[in-house]
Design an enzyme around this catalytic site. Sequence first.
Site, PDB file in Angstrom:
ATOM      1  N   TYR A 585       8.378  10.758  -7.043  1.00 17.85           N
ATOM      2  CA  TYR A 585       7.798   9.764  -6.152  1.00 17.85           C
ATOM      3  C   TYR A 585       8.496   8.406  -6.272  1.00 17.85           C
ATOM      4  CZ  TYR A 585       5.467   7.430 -10.061  1.00 17.85           C
ATOM      5  OH  TYR A 585       5.214   6.728 -11.223  1.00 17.85           O
ATOM      6  N   ILE A 594      13.214   3.760  -8.027  1.00 18.59           N
ATOM      7  CA  ILE A 594      12.779   2.638  -8.870  1.00 18.59           C
ATOM      8  C   ILE A 594      11.973   3.176 -10.060  1.00 18.59           C
ATOM      9  CG2 ILE A 594      12.841   0.788  -7.155  1.00 18.59           C
ATOM     10  CD1 ILE A 594       9.955   1.270  -6.555  1.00 18.59           C
ATOM     11  N   PRO A 595      12.646   3.750 -11.037  1.00 19.36           N
ATOM     12  CA  PRO A 595      11.948   4.269 -12.216  1.00 19.36           C
ATOM     13  C   PRO A 595      11.267   3.150 -12.996  1.00 19.36           C
ATOM     14  CG  PRO A 595      14.310   4.206 -12.583  1.00 19.36           C
ATOM     15  CD  PRO A 595      14.104   3.894 -11.146  1.00 19.36           C
ATOM     16  N   HIS A 596      10.130   3.491 -13.632  1.00 18.44           N
ATOM     17  CA  HIS A 596       9.350   2.505 -14.367  1.00 18.44           C
ATOM     18  C   HIS A 596       8.400   3.261 -15.291  1.00 18.44           C
ATOM     19  CE1 HIS A 596       7.032   3.829 -10.926  1.00 18.44           C
ATOM     20  NE2 HIS A 596       5.956   3.617 -11.683  1.00 18.44           N
ATOM     21  N   ALA A 597       7.680   2.536 -16.116  1.00 16.86           N
ATOM     22  CA  ALA A 597       6.648   3.124 -16.971  1.00 16.86           C
ATOM     23  C   ALA A 597       5.508   2.131 -17.073  1.00 16.86           C
ATOM     24  CB  ALA A 597       7.215   3.455 -18.346  1.00 16.86           C
TER      25      ALA A 597
END
Length: 682
Positions: A585, A594-597
């Site tokens: 997603y 837009i990778p994130h955590a």
Amino acid sequence: MDKRSNQILNQLLKEGELELKEASKQYQVSERIIRRKIKELNDELRANGLALIDINSEGVLRLEDRGEDLREQFRQFIKENNFYTYHLSKNERKTILAMLLLNADEYVTAAWISEYVSTSRNTIISDLNDLKDWFQKNNMNLISQVQKGYVVHASEGDIRSGMLKLLELNLDEEKYGMMGAYHAFGHLLLKEIQYQGCYEQIQRILKEEETRHDCFLSDFSFSVAVYELVILVNRIKKGKTLEHERQKEWGSTVQSSKYPLSRAVLDRLGREFSFQVPEAEVENFVFCLRRKSYLKSGTNNVDQLVIPVLIGEVIYRITSRFQINFYLDFALYDLLVDHMKSAIYRMASGEVLENPFRSEIEKGYPEVFSVVEECLRPLEDYLEVKVPRDEVSFLVMYIASMLERDKLERMKEQRVPAVLVCAMGRGTVQLMLAKLKQLEDVIHVTDVRSAHELKDMEQIKDQLVITTVPFQEGELPNLLMVTPMLEQDDLYRIRRKATKLRENWSDIPEESRRDEIGNNIGSETKAERNFLAEMLSADRIEINREARDWEEGVRAAGQLLYDSGAVSYEYIDAMVENIRVNGSYVVIYPGIAIPHAEQEKGAIREAASLVRLKTPVVFGNSENDPVSYIIGLSILNSNSINCAIYNLVRMFGQEEAKRQMEAQETPEELINTIRRLEHQYC
């Protein structure tokens, strides 16, 4: 306060009371909305120490009695409204912007206008793009220049004509100095030409000179003449005067019966406001006076322009009765005038133009038919002829189409309130909110909830619920299940559902005023709204990076964040794990991920990194793969990141913007380009 609550207040000041049912019918909104408007208005009145509006058990609205100076108190209250306290509708805002630009002495920037009218920069840029066409249609050009802003290029005569038409079509039917002074939008529109401090003096001088010259304008023409003189005073004080070359258009004005009146009025205005009056201005005002209708005139000459003036007055009275606003629609107004001229010509020549739909129109719009017939009487008295019902029915068709147009416009401005229910973390929520920006013309996200927070079902049962969490059938009436990635099919289903609800619900809040999504989730201050360029730095950008797969690309973006101290090392692993568990997603647009955590996984400060891959990689998102740009995000503030994501999607949606970013060969060049593009497209 907004247009609707202002109208209700005006009606109460004028008539003393108003039935709730009648107000609902008159303003074509539900009684629930009327009650909400009254509650909001009472909050403002209470804060200003003014009389409140009471709704009794029988549904009758009345103002509390606060003494003889009640009207003056409300007059001052209206005049103190500004763009922060009065909520402009879309058409009102565009009309204000048109007047602002016409009266500007130099370039004005979108950022300045945004601050001035208390509206987002994106909305202002959209309005300005629409206004370019409007200016062009009216013999003017709206010029824009990078770093300078916007300015109108046109002759002084065309600028004044535009200003006058904006006032003519948008101020109240009654004299502005009397009941009209209680109309906030009219006050704000006139304020753009600095009417305060000169309006009353101009009225007084014109009245006195009417008496001295035994030449009396009709009420409608008097009001228009005052508008023209307010514009004249404002422009001359700014050093903007008409050229003598226009004399050819006016013909012989010195010999005109209206020349002494024009000369006397302008000489007095010159002394009153300390400026020299050029002869061209006197001659131009003669031309203006010759276009007016008079109750009494010192000359026996019948002005050939009386009929067009009477036609304008008829149209104005009809549209005022139905509270129809032209705003910037000069063309529709002129079309109505032309039609009525043709009708008068047919009547004079004994022709009858039959309307095959007359019976249907009479049955379908009986109230409109009755009002049009009533408003035509002054014209009939002047012409000494009765307007045939077939001709009346043609006019009713025009007015009915305007009413339907206004209804459609109101529906477009109404946005369905929606609650977003998501079981995942704030990063996912912000991605979903960014994608839902595409639907902000039909929905207004009021809140974000987790499934276990939905104990107060009663409070949200009237809203659209967009959820990634399954519910029991029938538990919520307006439920829509979506995927966390919000694929195009999800967005299409949301739009379709919201459109259907909007058509069926009569008590959706009439106008959603926020430009950002949500109340709590979108009410961040300007200081909190981060642009993407502000979150990046040259040391967190890598160009033409080699990556074997999506994981290596994500780790590269995470490493840049870690090296600059924005995240702990564990955050990089969490970025990768988030994609493994929740899927692709994060690929929010073709070619962009837009990778994130979550913040708890090691986010230290808010920042972004950018990796432009030499060879695109696949994340497993069939719609948006392959990915060339990986933008790592360290999220602390769940509100501020929304702006950066939205701007990112807007920029990558422009082919020219993508080409410019692809052409940059160094991190410094790329970040400068992103900064410039954000201001250009976002």
